[in-house]
Design an enzyme around this catalytic site. Structure first.
Site, PDB file in Angstrom:
ATOM      1  N   TYR A   1       0.874  -1.144  -0.031  1.00 12.29           N
ATOM      2  CA  TYR A   1       0.049   0.085  -0.063  1.00 12.29           C
ATOM      3  C   TYR A   1       0.855   1.371   0.189  1.00 12.29           C
ATOM      4  CZ  TYR A   1      -4.998   0.147  -0.254  1.00 12.29           C
ATOM      5  OH  TYR A   1      -6.136   0.152  -0.518  1.00 12.29           O
TER       6      TYR A   1
ATOM      7  N   GLU B   1      -0.100   4.943  -0.518  1.00 14.77           N
ATOM      8  CA  GLU B   1      -1.141   6.228  -0.727  1.00 14.77           C
ATOM      9  C   GLU B   1      -0.280   7.379  -0.631  1.00 14.77           C
ATOM     10  OE1 GLU B   1      -4.505   6.140   2.120  1.00 14.77           O
ATOM     11  OE2 GLU B   1      -5.508   4.670   0.833  1.00 14.77           O
TER      12      GLU B   1
ATOM     13  N   ASP C   1      -6.468  13.399 -25.423  1.00 14.10           N
ATOM     14  CA  ASP C   1      -6.729  11.979 -24.929  1.00 14.10           C
ATOM     15  C   ASP C   1      -6.202  11.086 -26.068  1.00 14.10           C
ATOM     16  OD1 ASP C   1      -7.521   9.426 -24.380  1.00 14.10           O
ATOM     17  OD2 ASP C   1      -9.441  10.056 -23.620  1.00 14.10           O
TER      18      ASP C   1
ATOM     19  N   THR D   1      -4.123   6.090 -21.886  1.00 16.11           N
ATOM     20  CA  THR D   1      -4.023   4.473 -21.358  1.00 16.11           C
ATOM     21  C   THR D   1      -3.023   3.697 -21.700  1.00 16.11           C
ATOM     22  OG1 THR D   1      -5.099   3.707 -23.318  1.00 16.11           O
ATOM     23  CG2 THR D   1      -6.424   4.128 -21.782  1.00 16.11           C
TER      24      THR D   1
ATOM     25  N   LYS E   1      -2.911   0.285 -25.030  1.00  8.53           N
ATOM     26  CA  LYS E   1      -3.561   0.082 -26.207  1.00  8.53           C
ATOM     27  C   LYS E   1      -2.120   0.096 -27.088  1.00  8.53           C
ATOM     28  CE  LYS E   1      -7.656   1.947 -24.878  1.00  8.53           C
ATOM     29  NZ  LYS E   1      -8.750   3.095 -24.950  1.00  8.53           N
TER      30      LYS E   1
ATOM     31  N   ARG F   1      -2.687  -2.829 -18.355  1.00 10.16           N
ATOM     32  CA  ARG F   1      -3.941  -2.068 -18.439  1.00 10.16           C
ATOM     33  C   ARG F   1      -3.979  -1.055 -17.421  1.00 10.16           C
ATOM     34  NH1 ARG F   1      -7.229  -4.858 -21.146  1.00 10.16           N
ATOM     35  NH2 ARG F   1      -8.867  -3.330 -21.742  1.00 10.16           N
TER      36      ARG F   1
HETATM   37  C1  LIG Z   1      -9.834   3.319 -24.011  1.00  7.03           C
HETATM   38  C2  LIG Z   1     -10.192   4.805 -23.833  1.00  7.03           C
HETATM   39  C3  LIG Z   1     -10.255   5.419 -22.889  1.00  7.03           C
HETATM   40  C4  LIG Z   1     -10.510   4.872 -21.353  1.00  7.03           C
HETATM   41  O1  LIG Z   1      -9.854   3.657 -21.150  1.00  7.03           O
HETATM   42  P1  LIG Z   1     -10.235   2.830 -20.196  1.00  7.03           P
HETATM   43  O2  LIG Z   1      -9.083   2.366 -19.704  1.00  7.03           O
HETATM   44  O3  LIG Z   1     -10.951   1.611 -20.888  1.00  7.03           O
HETATM   45  O4  LIG Z   1     -11.147   3.339 -18.907  1.00  7.03           O
HETATM   46  C5  LIG Z   1     -10.424   6.974 -22.742  1.00  7.03           C
HETATM   47  N1  LIG Z   1     -10.304   7.703 -23.937  1.00  7.03           N
HETATM   48  C6  LIG Z   1     -10.171   7.007 -25.057  1.00  7.03           C
HETATM   49  C7  LIG Z   1     -10.217   8.021 -26.322  1.00  7.03           C
HETATM   50  C8  LIG Z   1      -9.938   5.910 -25.187  1.00  7.03           C
HETATM   51  O5  LIG Z   1      -9.987   5.108 -26.512  1.00  7.03           O
END
Ligand SMILES: *Cc1c(COP(=O)(O)O)cnc(C)c1O
Length: 420
Positions: A56, A58, A202, A229, A232, A238
């Site tokens: 942990y 925090e 994003d 993220t 991807k 993840r």
């Molecule tokens: C995949 C994605 C997210 C969110 O990701 P999670 O890990 O599934 O919550 C946010 N914004 C965009 C543009 C995405 O493609």
């Protein structure tokens, strides 16, 4: 130190182990075209499956609420250092659990309740966290949704500017889940500057292509905040991270912890460090370039076979096909392709006459198959298989024969981390 964790799992809990082994077989035997998926390296799996999950922590390095942090601080600092190098970022927070909570933290840090924000509509390629009315984003903030051009299906920067001048948003969100073309970061930044809005990119889908030098980096255009993220195209665990200008550091860090989250997932942080180091290597440049070459080849081959791709093709790793020209719905296509060992997802097309539960299109991409080492030659075969399935989706014998061909193709391209 490492004992064989998976062996222990098989010995102790064969039900869970068997499910994981069956999924491993599925991942090996099939062609994975879901553009948000990828295969991580065994090293990333090693860090993720490590004893760091026991801790942990925090707080932030040097400012924790519990003891015993000498090694956790090291791993978090190392992850931050590598992320900064990879994306040329001023400040990085590597604690967000995933993309959606990271976006929630960004809004919480930089907006007030009901502030006006601009985001692309979900059914045109945006994300649920970019203003869908039933998501926290649409509930707590006044999202104004911009749209793609009705004819070209590309972003229309004149329309974005017009809406921005009319609505005076506090923030403009750029970066998408189903947009196959380059994003004009410079135009977004200049529109935001004109109306005094915060710029938020994003880059969840395209982060690996940016890290590999194939697409432009919004940080280099002066964006205030950039979220990605890590699972991807970036090919890590993840999870997610937030990068921002120094002036937003305090607000972002406070919003992530204690604003939204408790303890960070330290095993995932370590896995991010491993993935970032992989992405800093020259091989990752080659990988990310190949993702795009493969996507363009797949797009060309499908177009040759009469498919209609939204915007006519792709600049990145993904494409969206309008299947109404072939007379089949997105959901039917998804099911038929799945039967044949090809995984992708049904998707709305811009201005879709059908609803989001039963849309006209499918979305697919090349990050995962490129990780397996597939190149242009394999894309030609995959296009052929997809086309055969779509045009014979009611014939089980065709789906069965394509499935055999898919399996045979996949045999030559092992998935990292899976021994079958
Ligand atoms: C995949 C994605 C997210 C969110 O990701 P999670 O890990 O599934 O919550 C946010 N914004 C965009 C543009 C995405 O493609």
């Amino acid at each position: 130190m490492q004992t064989d964790y998976f062996k222990s799992l098989i010995e102790q809990d064969s039900r869970v182990a068997d499910i994981i082994l069956a999924e491993a077989q599925r991942q090996s035997d099939g062609i994975e075209l879901i553009p948000s998926e990828n295969y991580v390296s065994p090293a990333v799996l090693g860090a993720m499956g490590s004893i760091l999950t026991n801790k942990y922590s925090e707080g932030y390095p040097g400012k924790r609420y519990y003891g015993g942090q000498e090694f956790i601080d090291q791993v978090e600092n190392l992850t931050i250092e590598r992320a900064k190098k990879l994306f040329n970022a001023e400040h990085v927070n590597v604690q967000p659990y995933s993309g959606s909570p990271a976006n929630a933290a960004i809004y919480m840090a930089l907006l007030e309740y009901k502030d006006t924000v601009m985001g692309l509509k979900l059914d045109q390629g945006g994300h649920i966290t970019h203003g869908l009315p039933i998501s926290f984003s649409g509930k707590f903030f006044n999202f104004v949704q911009y749209l793609v051009d009705p004819v070209t299906h590309r972003l229309d920067m004149d329309q974005v500017r017009k809406i921005a001048l009319e609505t005076k948003p506090k923030m403009i969100v750029a970066g998408y889940s189903a947009y196959p073309r380059d994003i004009d970061w410079k135009a977004f930044k200049s529109i935001a500057d004109e109306v005094g809005a915060i710029t938020f990119a994003d880059i969840s889908h395209i982060a690996g292509l940016i890290a590999g030098g194939q697409l432009e980096n919004p940080i280099n255009y002066g964006f205030d905040v950039v979220m990605t993220t890590t699972h991807k195209t970036l090919r890590g665990p993840r999870s997610a991270m937030i990068m921002c200008k120094q002036k937003h550091q305090k607000a972002i860090d406070r919003a992530v912890f204690p604003g939204l989250q408790g303890g960070p997932h330290d095993h995932t942080t370590a896995a991010k460090a491993v993935a970032f180091e992989e992405a800093l290597k020259p091989e990752f440049k080659v990988y990310s370039a190949q993702i795009i070459k493969n996507a363009k080849t797949l797009a060309d081959e499908l177009t040759k076979r009469g498919w209609k791709l939204i915007t006519g093709g792709t600049d990145n790793h993904l494409m969206v096909a309008d299947l109404s020209v072939v007379g089949i719905k997105g959901a039917e296509a998804q099911v038929a392709l799945d039967e044949a060992g090809i995984t992708l997802n049904k998707n709305t097309i811009p201005y879709d006459p059908r609803g989001p539960m039963d849309p006209s299109g499918i979305r697919f991409g090349t990050p995962a198959i490129t990780t397996r080492g597939m190149k242009e030659g394999e894309m030609v075969k995959i296009a052929e298989y997809m086309d055969e399935v779509i045009k014979n989706h009611n014939k089980p014998e065709v789906l069965g024969s394509v499935k055999e061909k898919v399996k045979a193709l996949c045999k030559g391209f092992p998935v990292p981390g899976i021994k079958v």
